[in-house]
Design a protein around this motif. Sequence first.
Motif, PDB file in Angstrom:
ATOM      1  N   LEU A  85       0.807  -1.215   0.000  1.00 39.75           N
ATOM      2  CA  LEU A  85       0.000   0.000   0.000  1.00 39.75           C
ATOM      3  C   LEU A  85       0.842   1.267   0.000  1.00 39.75           C
ATOM      4  O   LEU A  85       0.346   2.346  -0.322  1.00 39.75           O
ATOM      5  CB  LEU A  85      -0.931   0.005   1.215  1.00 39.75           C
ATOM      6  CG  LEU A  85      -2.108  -0.967   1.144  1.00 39.75           C
ATOM      7  CD1 LEU A  85      -2.747  -1.143   2.515  1.00 39.75           C
ATOM      8  CD2 LEU A  85      -3.136  -0.489   0.131  1.00 39.75           C
ATOM      9  N   THR A  88       0.517   4.183  -2.717  1.00 40.16           N
ATOM     10  CA  THR A  88      -0.660   3.988  -3.561  1.00 40.16           C
ATOM     11  C   THR A  88      -1.694   5.101  -3.427  1.00 40.16           C
ATOM     12  O   THR A  88      -2.615   5.191  -4.232  1.00 40.16           O
ATOM     13  CB  THR A  88      -1.364   2.661  -3.213  1.00 40.16           C
ATOM     14  OG1 THR A  88      -1.851   2.716  -1.860  1.00 40.16           O
ATOM     15  CG2 THR A  88      -0.421   1.476  -3.382  1.00 40.16           C
ATOM     16  N   ILE A 140      -9.655   1.255  -2.810  1.00 40.81           N
ATOM     17  CA  ILE A 140      -8.955   0.039  -2.374  1.00 40.81           C
ATOM     18  C   ILE A 140      -9.142  -1.067  -3.407  1.00 40.81           C
ATOM     19  O   ILE A 140      -8.189  -1.762  -3.788  1.00 40.81           O
ATOM     20  CB  ILE A 140      -9.470  -0.402  -0.998  1.00 40.81           C
ATOM     21  CG1 ILE A 140      -9.032   0.596   0.083  1.00 40.81           C
ATOM     22  CG2 ILE A 140      -8.971  -1.811  -0.647  1.00 40.81           C
ATOM     23  CD1 ILE A 140      -9.683   0.383   1.442  1.00 40.81           C
TER      24      ILE A 140
END
Length: 320
Positions: A85, A88, A140
């Motif tokens: 992550l 991102t 997500i």
Amino acid sequence: MTNHDEAAAVRPSTLAWVSGHLEAGERIVGTEALHGGITAEMRRLTIGRRDGGTRDLVLRTFGDPYFVERAEDSLNREAGALAQLTGTGVPAPGLVAVDQAAAHCEYPSLLMTHLPGRTVLDDEGLETRVPLLARQLVAIHALRPAVRPPGYVALTTAETVVVPKGADAAAWAAAIDVIRRPVPPCEGRFLHRDFHPGNVLFDVLPSQSAGARITGVVDWAATSWGPADLDVAHCSTNLALLHGPAWGLRFAEAYEEAGGMLAEAASERLYWQVRDGLAFSEEVQSVAQPWREAGRTELTTRAVEERLDAYVTALMDALG
């Protein structure tokens, strides 16, 4: 505020392990228990810096024997997710270190950066926060990690459902029949797998919800690969139990309005919502406790059971 007396609650070898991952000249100057965790103990560690300032880290520790047995998988999932992550745009903690097999700590542990903000579970301002939650979940699900996390694990079966006392027996029997059906075909996505208001941080108080902004998404220990519907269903159930069945039904609409793609057939979308709703029947007490600790004292176990019954009944009505 840090609490020096609580430092003893972090075992010596764990403190030594944490210290080994600090920058030169840093030291642990305080710890504070964080509320809301069900499977693990969460603590904020205040780190004294060489220049006289401080910074915070968060320590997740699995000490309960039941969860210790499952900790290696959970921490592998979380460490892998946090690593992927980074950069991102999804506001997640940064991974500092992980000891998933307790090779250095008394118990399996993970050390991560601390994010600003707080969870907001109040009814006030919900109409503002739901679209934000939906947009965050769409972001997500849009991630395409270099390495896929493990596949999702179903949280209930037709045989393990616990029908609440006084529930609509016909609706629950029909719901149980729904999850006996084969799993609908689906396209895999990167899932948080425990996305709900208790794992999302905001930067405002409820009274200032018009300017709400998400500052963090935490608890990635169940990260999985599976249908987007599964994450949406899980957040829907939590919203239904926190704020009433109508909000559980509303979240799927908000997700699609935010650009998310769910199963094309309404019956398939509702399959996942029914499955997730029934899964909560087995753990109502453990789910309700952290909500009460966070100030929702009216959400007794019985009150949550009644909301769950109303939500399952509403889902079955929607299925026709």
